[in-house]
Design a protein around this motif. Structure first.
Motif, PDB file in Angstrom:
ATOM      1  N   THR A   3      -2.630 -12.596  14.357  1.00 12.72           N
ATOM      2  CA  THR A   3      -2.145 -12.034  12.967  1.00 12.72           C
ATOM      3  C   THR A   3      -0.902 -11.190  13.505  1.00 12.72           C
ATOM      4  O   THR A   3      -0.783 -10.631  14.288  1.00 12.72           O
TER       5      THR A   3
ATOM      6  N   SER B  44      -1.169 -15.103   9.415  1.00 11.51           N
ATOM      7  CA  SER B  44      -2.405 -15.072   9.990  1.00 11.51           C
ATOM      8  C   SER B  44      -3.268 -16.493  10.043  1.00 11.51           C
ATOM      9  O   SER B  44      -3.070 -17.088   9.196  1.00 11.51           O
TER      10      SER B  44
ATOM     11  N   TYR C 242      -0.755  -7.027   8.607  1.00 11.88           N
ATOM     12  CA  TYR C 242      -0.879  -8.158   7.796  1.00 11.88           C
ATOM     13  C   TYR C 242      -1.627  -7.673   6.479  1.00 11.88           C
ATOM     14  O   TYR C 242      -1.262  -8.098   5.250  1.00 11.88           O
ATOM     15  N   GLU C 243      -2.591  -6.719   6.703  1.00 14.96           N
ATOM     16  CA  GLU C 243      -3.108  -6.498   5.332  1.00 14.96           C
ATOM     17  C   GLU C 243      -2.234  -5.459   4.625  1.00 14.96           C
ATOM     18  O   GLU C 243      -2.295  -5.701   3.394  1.00 14.96           O
ATOM     19  N   SER C 244      -1.222  -4.761   5.176  1.00 16.83           N
ATOM     20  CA  SER C 244      -0.436  -3.786   4.343  1.00 16.83           C
ATOM     21  C   SER C 244       0.976  -4.500   3.911  1.00 16.83           C
ATOM     22  O   SER C 244       1.604  -4.014   3.091  1.00 16.83           O
TER      23      SER C 244
ATOM     24  N   LYS D  53       0.798  -1.261   0.025  1.00 16.59           N
ATOM     25  CA  LYS D  53       0.209  -0.034   0.138  1.00 16.59           C
ATOM     26  C   LYS D  53       0.845   1.319  -0.057  1.00 16.59           C
ATOM     27  O   LYS D  53       0.496   2.586   0.414  1.00 16.59           O
TER      28      LYS D  53
END
Length: 297
Positions: free
Chosen positions: A157, A162, A79-81, A66
């Motif tokens: 996570t 995760s 974890y998302e980035s 991102k």
């Protein structure tokens, strides 16, 4: 022990290869010079022309998915980035370790289970148990947690992995502990320093800020892991039924249902610490921003 040593060499070698790739490509931040330079002299370039914009976007693969617009540079990695390559690598290595060791490391799995008979009964008691995970159990390195403080289907996570389930956590830790112990060498220099812990009762979580430090002296280049991160332990209260001598009663249980860990540097940079001398890779973007602000004042 031979199997552990061989697996440790295999895992560190694959991490080394990945980190070297990151080391040669991670020059995306505006204030960072390229870490690997092409050899001097004339170089023949073949293939399609790659623009500076394209090279910059590719170089971000080990920092964050991102960051391509540059607006998120310097924020914590979650974890998302985190970059897909980094998450895929760690997931593959974890699966490899579990497949090789399987359920053979019962001793290590037992060491990862540090559970009183009953779960905590208040957020304050849960907060105190979490504090002890750092200062007594060194859990960031040993994986030794109080499993009664977590619901069985808790989600765990960090920026690279995760999964769901306390049993899965115990399995992962039980298989990885021998590798970690081998990498730390005879000195076993590691620490989970608790920098801050806060109970947010209205929001329903406990937040910690910590510094994970370890010297991997068994590896011949003797790297040092030094990462600062934050973890939110999201908890909920529920009533549990107890039965003693045909008498039933209920008690309040306060347990973590979501373990959410973030690091203050991109996950790819944390990997780079495996192949660089101690202190080469910063341990926190937050510290760097604060230091810059102080210097400017």
């Amino acid at each position: 022990m031979t199997t552990t040593k061989a697996l440790a060499v295999l895992v560190t070698t694959q991490l080394l290869l990945a980190a070297v790739s990151a080391f040669c490509s991670i020059s995306s931040s505006p204030d960072h010079r390229p870490l690997c330079r092409p050899p001097s002299g004339r170089v023949r370039i073949s293939g399609p022309h790659i623009s500076l914009r394209q090279r910059t976007q590719k170089s971000r693969i080990f920092t964050t998915d991102k960051d391509s617009d540059g607006n998120n540079a310097g924020c914590s990695s979650s974890y998302e980035s985190s970059a897909s390559v980094t998450k895929g690598l760690v997931s593959s290595l974890t699966s490899l370790t579990n497949n090789i060791f399987g359920g053979s490391n019962k001793e290590s799995s037992d060491a990862a289970t540090n559970s009183p008979c009953t779960p905590p009964t208040s957020p304050e008691e849960l907060c105190e148990r979490i504090r002890k995970e750092y200062i007594e159990n060194n859990y960031l390195w040993t994986g030794n947690i109080d499993t009664s403080s977590f619901v069985p289907d808790c989600t765990f996570t960090d920026p690279t992995l995760s999964f769901v389930g306390v049993d899965k956590y115990v399995q992962n830790v039980g298989n990885l502990v021998p590798i970690v112990e081998y990498a730390l060498g005879e000195e076993q220099i590691s620490n989970s320093t608790l920098l801050d812990i806060t109970l947010e009762k209205e929001k329903g979580y406990i937040q910690t800020r910590w510094n994970m430090i370890g010297e991997l002296n068994a590896l011949f280049w003797k790297p040092k892991i030094d990462v600062i991160g934050n973890t939110k332990f999201w908890y909920r209260q529920q009533q549990e039924e107890e039965t003693n001598d045909n008498d039933s009663s209920s008690r309040t249980a306060v347990q973590v249902y979501f373990y959410d860990e973030e690091w203050e540097i991109p996950a790819g940079l944390a990997l780079l610490q495996l192949v660089t001398p101690a202190g080469t890779i910063r341990r926190s973007d937050k510290e760097r921003v604060l230091n810059t602000s102080v210097d400017s004042d």
